[in-house]
Design an enzyme around this catalytic site. Structure first.
Site, PDB file in Angstrom:
ATOM      1  N   GLY A 124      16.832  -7.844  19.926  1.00  0.00           N
ATOM      2  CA  GLY A 124      16.253  -9.208  19.442  1.00  0.00           C
ATOM      3  C   GLY A 124      16.806  -9.797  18.174  1.00  0.00           C
ATOM      4  O   GLY A 124      16.860  -9.052  17.461  1.00  0.00           O
ATOM      5  N   GLY A 192       7.866  15.371   1.769  1.00  0.00           N
ATOM      6  CA  GLY A 192       7.023  14.381   1.954  1.00  0.00           C
ATOM      7  C   GLY A 192       6.255  14.587   3.199  1.00  0.00           C
ATOM      8  O   GLY A 192       6.347  15.634   3.801  1.00  0.00           O
ATOM      9  N   VAL A 193       5.593  13.749   3.907  1.00  0.00           N
ATOM     10  CA  VAL A 193       4.798  13.963   5.028  1.00  0.00           C
ATOM     11  C   VAL A 193       5.578  14.453   6.084  1.00  0.00           C
ATOM     12  O   VAL A 193       5.110  15.559   6.636  1.00  0.00           O
ATOM     13  CB  VAL A 193       4.280  12.484   5.248  1.00  0.00           C
ATOM     14  CG1 VAL A 193       3.079  12.755   6.513  1.00  0.00           C
ATOM     15  CG2 VAL A 193       3.206  11.789   4.280  1.00  0.00           C
ATOM     16  N   GLU A 213      12.800  19.921  -2.655  1.00  0.00           N
ATOM     17  CA  GLU A 213      12.113  18.668  -2.875  1.00  0.00           C
ATOM     18  C   GLU A 213      12.838  18.223  -4.435  1.00  0.00           C
ATOM     19  O   GLU A 213      12.616  18.994  -5.231  1.00  0.00           O
ATOM     20  CB  GLU A 213      10.706  18.620  -3.005  1.00  0.00           C
ATOM     21  CG  GLU A 213       9.756  17.372  -3.613  1.00  0.00           C
ATOM     22  CD  GLU A 213      10.273  16.194  -3.200  1.00  0.00           C
ATOM     23  OE1 GLU A 213      10.280  15.944  -1.874  1.00  0.00           O
ATOM     24  OE2 GLU A 213      10.811  15.252  -3.925  1.00  0.00           O
ATOM     25  N   ALA A 278      14.679  14.722   5.749  1.00  0.00           N
ATOM     26  CA  ALA A 278      13.372  13.988   5.693  1.00  0.00           C
ATOM     27  C   ALA A 278      13.111  13.370   4.386  1.00  0.00           C
ATOM     28  O   ALA A 278      12.193  13.580   3.748  1.00  0.00           O
ATOM     29  CB  ALA A 278      12.218  14.680   6.213  1.00  0.00           C
ATOM     30  N   VAL A 279      14.131  12.486   3.997  1.00  0.00           N
ATOM     31  CA  VAL A 279      14.036  12.219   2.526  1.00  0.00           C
ATOM     32  C   VAL A 279      13.452  10.629   2.588  1.00  0.00           C
ATOM     33  O   VAL A 279      13.590  10.100   1.656  1.00  0.00           O
ATOM     34  CB  VAL A 279      15.372  12.154   1.933  1.00  0.00           C
ATOM     35  CG1 VAL A 279      16.107  13.483   1.727  1.00  0.00           C
ATOM     36  CG2 VAL A 279      16.548  11.301   2.686  1.00  0.00           C
ATOM     37  N   GLY A 280      12.766  10.216   3.439  1.00  0.00           N
ATOM     38  CA  GLY A 280      12.216   8.854   3.656  1.00  0.00           C
ATOM     39  C   GLY A 280      12.792   7.964   4.732  1.00  0.00           C
ATOM     40  O   GLY A 280      13.602   8.352   5.570  1.00  0.00           O
ATOM     41  N   HIS A 453     -26.298  18.469   9.694  1.00  0.00           N
ATOM     42  CA  HIS A 453     -26.101  19.943   9.124  1.00  0.00           C
ATOM     43  C   HIS A 453     -25.949  20.806  10.360  1.00  0.00           C
ATOM     44  O   HIS A 453     -26.571  20.663  11.360  1.00  0.00           O
ATOM     45  CB  HIS A 453     -27.120  20.576   8.130  1.00  0.00           C
ATOM     46  CG  HIS A 453     -26.935  21.756   7.994  1.00  0.00           C
ATOM     47  ND1 HIS A 453     -26.244  22.369   7.118  1.00  0.00           N
ATOM     48  CD2 HIS A 453     -27.724  23.028   8.440  1.00  0.00           C
ATOM     49  CE1 HIS A 453     -26.260  23.729   6.993  1.00  0.00           C
ATOM     50  NE2 HIS A 453     -27.160  24.052   7.708  1.00  0.00           N
TER      51      HIS A 453
HETATM   52  P1  FAD Z   1       8.240   1.140  14.541  1.00  0.00           P
HETATM   53  O1  FAD Z   1       7.525   2.063  15.076  1.00  0.00           O
HETATM   54  O2  FAD Z   1       9.504   1.739  13.968  1.00  0.00           O
HETATM   55  O3  FAD Z   1       8.758   0.306  16.019  1.00  0.00           O
HETATM   56  C1  FAD Z   1       9.720  -0.652  15.705  1.00  0.00           C
HETATM   57  C2  FAD Z   1      10.167  -1.052  17.113  1.00  0.00           C
HETATM   58  O4  FAD Z   1      11.264  -2.088  17.095  1.00  0.00           O
HETATM   59  C3  FAD Z   1      11.078   0.041  17.981  1.00  0.00           C
HETATM   60  O5  FAD Z   1      10.688   0.494  18.811  1.00  0.00           O
HETATM   61  C4  FAD Z   1      12.449  -0.360  17.617  1.00  0.00           C
HETATM   62  O6  FAD Z   1      13.499   0.277  18.617  1.00  0.00           O
HETATM   63  C5  FAD Z   1      12.385  -1.695  17.708  1.00  0.00           C
HETATM   64  N1  FAD Z   1      13.283  -2.669  17.069  1.00  0.00           N
HETATM   65  C6  FAD Z   1      13.937  -2.888  15.982  1.00  0.00           C
HETATM   66  N2  FAD Z   1      14.579  -3.773  15.573  1.00  0.00           N
HETATM   67  C7  FAD Z   1      14.611  -4.319  16.677  1.00  0.00           C
HETATM   68  C8  FAD Z   1      15.497  -5.418  17.343  1.00  0.00           C
HETATM   69  N3  FAD Z   1      16.229  -6.190  16.596  1.00  0.00           N
HETATM   70  N4  FAD Z   1      15.079  -6.042  18.630  1.00  0.00           N
HETATM   71  C9  FAD Z   1      14.280  -5.202  19.600  1.00  0.00           C
HETATM   72  N5  FAD Z   1      13.550  -4.150  19.067  1.00  0.00           N
HETATM   73  C10 FAD Z   1      13.743  -3.646  17.821  1.00  0.00           C
HETATM   74  N6  FAD Z   1       2.122   7.201  10.750  1.00  0.00           N
HETATM   75  C11 FAD Z   1       1.036   7.273  10.718  1.00  0.00           C
HETATM   76  O7  FAD Z   1      -0.004   6.368  10.563  1.00  0.00           O
HETATM   77  N7  FAD Z   1       0.469   8.504  11.361  1.00  0.00           N
HETATM   78  C12 FAD Z   1       1.132   9.624  11.613  1.00  0.00           C
HETATM   79  O8  FAD Z   1       0.729  10.762  11.684  1.00  0.00           O
HETATM   80  C13 FAD Z   1       2.546   9.491  11.577  1.00  0.00           C
HETATM   81  N8  FAD Z   1       3.585  10.533  11.596  1.00  0.00           N
HETATM   82  C14 FAD Z   1       4.799  10.354  11.874  1.00  0.00           C
HETATM   83  C15 FAD Z   1       5.435  11.330  12.050  1.00  0.00           C
HETATM   84  C16 FAD Z   1       6.876  11.153  12.182  1.00  0.00           C
HETATM   85  C17 FAD Z   1       7.655  12.486  12.432  1.00  0.00           C
HETATM   86  C18 FAD Z   1       7.525   9.936  11.934  1.00  0.00           C
HETATM   87  C19 FAD Z   1       9.055   9.540  11.929  1.00  0.00           C
HETATM   88  C20 FAD Z   1       6.547   8.956  11.521  1.00  0.00           C
HETATM   89  C21 FAD Z   1       5.228   8.962  11.366  1.00  0.00           C
HETATM   90  N9  FAD Z   1       4.109   8.167  11.121  1.00  0.00           N
HETATM   91  C22 FAD Z   1       3.239   8.090  11.201  1.00  0.00           C
HETATM   92  C23 FAD Z   1       4.717   6.645  10.745  1.00  0.00           C
HETATM   93  C24 FAD Z   1       4.874   5.767  11.864  1.00  0.00           C
HETATM   94  O9  FAD Z   1       5.650   6.223  12.821  1.00  0.00           O
HETATM   95  C25 FAD Z   1       5.348   4.368  11.432  1.00  0.00           C
HETATM   96  O10 FAD Z   1       4.440   3.854  10.338  1.00  0.00           O
HETATM   97  C26 FAD Z   1       5.098   3.402  12.439  1.00  0.00           C
HETATM   98  O11 FAD Z   1       5.761   3.658  13.742  1.00  0.00           O
HETATM   99  C27 FAD Z   1       5.489   1.863  12.124  1.00  0.00           C
HETATM  100  O12 FAD Z   1       5.411   1.157  13.118  1.00  0.00           O
HETATM  101  P2  FAD Z   1       6.467  -0.365  13.208  1.00  0.00           P
HETATM  102  O13 FAD Z   1       5.719  -1.128  14.574  1.00  0.00           O
HETATM  103  O14 FAD Z   1       6.194  -1.033  12.277  1.00  0.00           O
HETATM  104  O15 FAD Z   1       7.676   0.105  13.664  1.00  0.00           O
HETATM  105  P1  AMP Z   2       8.711  10.607   2.131  1.00  0.00           P
HETATM  106  O1  AMP Z   2       9.326   9.456   1.219  1.00  0.00           O
HETATM  107  O2  AMP Z   2       7.424  10.952   1.826  1.00  0.00           O
HETATM  108  O3  AMP Z   2       9.052  11.052   3.474  1.00  0.00           O
HETATM  109  O4  AMP Z   2       9.281  11.950   1.162  1.00  0.00           O
HETATM  110  C1  AMP Z   2      10.729  12.192   1.120  1.00  0.00           C
HETATM  111  C2  AMP Z   2      11.029  13.104  -0.100  1.00  0.00           C
HETATM  112  O5  AMP Z   2      12.452  13.278  -0.143  1.00  0.00           O
HETATM  113  C3  AMP Z   2      10.814  12.412  -1.535  1.00  0.00           C
HETATM  114  O6  AMP Z   2       9.538  13.254  -2.125  1.00  0.00           O
HETATM  115  C4  AMP Z   2      11.971  12.553  -2.223  1.00  0.00           C
HETATM  116  O7  AMP Z   2      11.932  12.936  -3.456  1.00  0.00           O
HETATM  117  C5  AMP Z   2      12.764  13.757  -1.388  1.00  0.00           C
HETATM  118  N1  AMP Z   2      14.156  13.670  -1.519  1.00  0.00           N
HETATM  119  C6  AMP Z   2      15.291  12.522  -1.575  1.00  0.00           C
HETATM  120  N2  AMP Z   2      16.354  12.878  -1.864  1.00  0.00           N
HETATM  121  C7  AMP Z   2      16.515  14.201  -1.833  1.00  0.00           C
HETATM  122  C8  AMP Z   2      17.499  15.213  -2.136  1.00  0.00           C
HETATM  123  N3  AMP Z   2      18.749  14.795  -2.151  1.00  0.00           N
HETATM  124  N4  AMP Z   2      17.366  16.321  -2.189  1.00  0.00           N
HETATM  125  C9  AMP Z   2      15.879  16.779  -2.161  1.00  0.00           C
HETATM  126  N5  AMP Z   2      14.718  16.011  -1.987  1.00  0.00           N
HETATM  127  C10 AMP Z   2      15.159  14.601  -1.888  1.00  0.00           C
END
Ligand code: FAD
Ligand code: AMP
Length: 476
Positions: A124, A192-193, A213, A278-280, A453
């Site tokens: 979209g 990170g997480v 990290e 997994a750097v964010g 409890h």
């Molecule tokens: P998203 O879930 O990213 O969804 C966006 C959707 O939009 C996707 O389907 C994408 O394809 C679609 N899209 C994007 N642009 C377009 C476009 N232009 N047209 C049509 N479709 C489009 N959060 C928690 O709260 N608890 C957890 O335990 C947790 N665990 C996680 C574990 C992992 C490994 C990861 C990667 C993330 C985790 N998160 C967790 C974070 C969580 O997944 C996100 O915060 C959440 O999915 C964000 O929701 P959202 O709807 O904003 O975006």
């Molecule tokens: P989060 O944003 O919680 O998923 O965490 C990502 C983590 O990756 C942060 O704590 C960053 O400091 C770390 N990070 C980012 N770049 C690097 C790098 N080049 N080497 C090691 N750690 C990194």
């Protein structure tokens, strides 16, 4: 040319922010469409976004399976149970996760049907004047329009330029949820997480896991006392977490990845079989906005919104990972509900100050509100109450008596300012504290409430009592 389909609300993105917004809008009687581009493992449309497909749900499925496996060797013997030579069938382990994902992504389709939400499959793009151009995966285009458009395009993993994802050896979260065999050596960049959760999964199945990290402090987003306890427990599990260690080079050589990282002692080499970066995550807005829509992005590429998730462009809203605030599913969902309600002329409500954070490691970590450091930096006078799970009968009975609850309350008003936990079941225990904080509760309020409890929730009760130095089951 056929007439353009017109809706009250179009949502772009069917993640936990977008699909929830669509359902709430439909509940409120608004004619709603939802456009999503996500393609599942089977090549078909899969609703639910990152969370259901490659995030929250699949990671929790693998965390649970791997925990059961780990417990056989590390927990069962304490209970007098012995199992000889346990084995993990990785294909079955992944297939169980896939089945759960399918169940939930399919469930969103059914909810859309039940709520008469029109799904569109494709990419979209918001056009000026609140039309949305949809490009199907076959390249076909169609345009629909609405009075209100909610942008919920989510986020994608950040790629390091010198360690690009190849989907096989250098992988992102989706790759780490789909490894076909337990890697002997897994490198994880970022403690990170996501790095901690997915690193834990493969460690429990037997991988040697090294997490690099860059920041000097471990888990600096959490309260320092909690992070310290967690770091000790993770080290006991064999997770090798190196802080102040910045990855600077990653080279795939055959089946291996050769890494270079730098710390205070200089450059070091590390060889792994797979590398999870997994750097964010970054807000994903690629191709989302036509040039003349007027919707603005901030310096981090996030869609700019006000406190009501409005973009400043008439009828255009944005929610979830694509905007400021924590990148968490429940935060996006609440924004989705609130925006639908604002559109329908009702009073939406999201309080970003009481969003709970959870890390589903072993032990789990959770918190809500301010850390002790934040209160110090802000000069807020506070009192601290803590209580260890070692003194909680239920935790000892479970052989999971690790960690603590730490409560921070205002020194004068006693209002709860933050609660931080590491230990068993703290992903659930945090809910009580969120409620207390949302109701502007005091530590005395929680201290005066009866807790069953023996339960883990007694740790919250005792931490609240401890703020006033009257915990019963520890010296104050
Ligand atoms: P998203 O879930 O990213 O969804 C966006 C959707 O939009 C996707 O389907 C994408 O394809 C679609 N899209 C994007 N642009 C377009 C476009 N232009 N047209 C049509 N479709 C489009 N959060 C928690 O709260 N608890 C957890 O335990 C947790 N665990 C996680 C574990 C992992 C490994 C990861 C990667 C993330 C985790 N998160 C967790 C974070 C969580 O997944 C996100 O915060 C959440 O999915 C964000 O929701 P959202 O709807 O904003 O975006
Ligand atoms: P989060 O944003 O919680 O998923 O965490 C990502 C983590 O990756 C942060 O704590 C960053 O400091 C770390 N990070 C980012 N770049 C690097 C790098 N080049 N080497 C090691 N750690 C990194």
């Amino acid at each position: 040319m056929s007439e353009q389909q017109k809706f009250d609300v179009i949502v772009i993105g069917a993640g936990p922010a977008g699909y929830v917004a669509a359902i709430r809008a439909a509940q409120l009687g608004l004619k709603t469409a939802c456009v999503d581009a996500f393609v599942g493992k089977d090549g078909k449309q899969a609703l639910g976004g990152t969370c259901l497909n490659v995030g929250c749900i699949p990671s929790k499925a693998l965390l649970d399976s791997s925990r059961q496996f780990w417990n056989i060797a590390h927990n069962f013997p304490v209970h007098g149970i012995s199992v000889e030579n346990p084995k993990i069938d990785v294909a079955a382990f992944i297939a169980r996760k896939d089945k759960i994902v399918k169940q939930f992504t399919g469930g969103i389709g059914q909810l859309f049907k039940a709520n008469k939400i029109m799904p569109f499959f494709g990419k979209g793009k918001l056009l000026k004047g609140n039309s949305v151009e949809i490009t199907g995966h076959d390249g076909d285009k169609q345009t629909i329009s609405a009075t209100n458009v909610i942008l919920a395009s989510g986020s994608v993993p950040i790629e390091l330029p010198f360690a690009k994802f190849d989907g096989k050896t250098i992988i992102d979260n989706a790759g780490a949820l789909d490894i076909g065999a337990v890697p002997k050596r897994l490198g994880v960049i970022g403690a990170g997480v996501i790095g901690l959760e997915l690193g834990s999964v493969w460690r429990r199945l037997g991988s040697e896991v090294t997490i690099l990290e860059a920041l000097p402090d471990f888990l600096s987003v959490a309260d320092a006392d909690i992070a310290k306890i967690a770091a000790k427990e993770f080290a006991k599990q064999g997770l090798d977490i190196k802080t102040g260690a910045k990855l600077t080079k990653a080279e795939v050589k055959g089946e291996e990845v050769h890494l270079t990282y730098e710390d205070k002692d200089g450059a070091h080499d590390l060889v792994v079989d797979k590398l999870l970066v997994a750097v964010g995550r970054r807000a994903y807005t690629d191709g989302l906005l036509a040039e003349d829509t007027g919707v603005k992005l901030d310096e981090r590429g996030r869609i700019v919104v006000d406190e009501h998730n409005h973009t400043g462009v008439d009828g255009v809203w944005a929610i979830g990972d694509a905007v400021r605030g924590p990148m968490l599913a429940h935060k996006g969902s609440e924004e989705g509900v609130a925006v639908a309600e604002w559109i329908a002329g009702k009073a939406g409500h999201v309080n970003l100050d009481t969003v709970p954070y959870v890390i589903y490691t072993e032990p789990e970590i959770s918190w809500v509100g301010k850390t002790e450091k934040q209160l110090k930096d802000e000069g807020v006078p506070y009192k601290v109450g803590t209580f260890p799970f070692a003194a909680i009968g239920r935790a000892v009975a479970m052989n999971e008596a690790v960690g603590q609850v730490k409560m921070l309350a205002h020194a004068e008003t006693d209002r709860i300012l933050g609660v931080h936990m590491v230990g068993p079941g703290v992903s659930e225990l945090i809910a009580e504290c969120v409620v207390a904080m949302e109701f502007k509760g005091s530590s005395e309020d929680l201290a005066r409430i009866v807790h069953a409890h023996p339960t883990l929730s007694e740790a919250v009760h005792e931490a609240a009592l401890s703020v006033d130095k009257r915990a019963i089951h520890k010296g104050n």
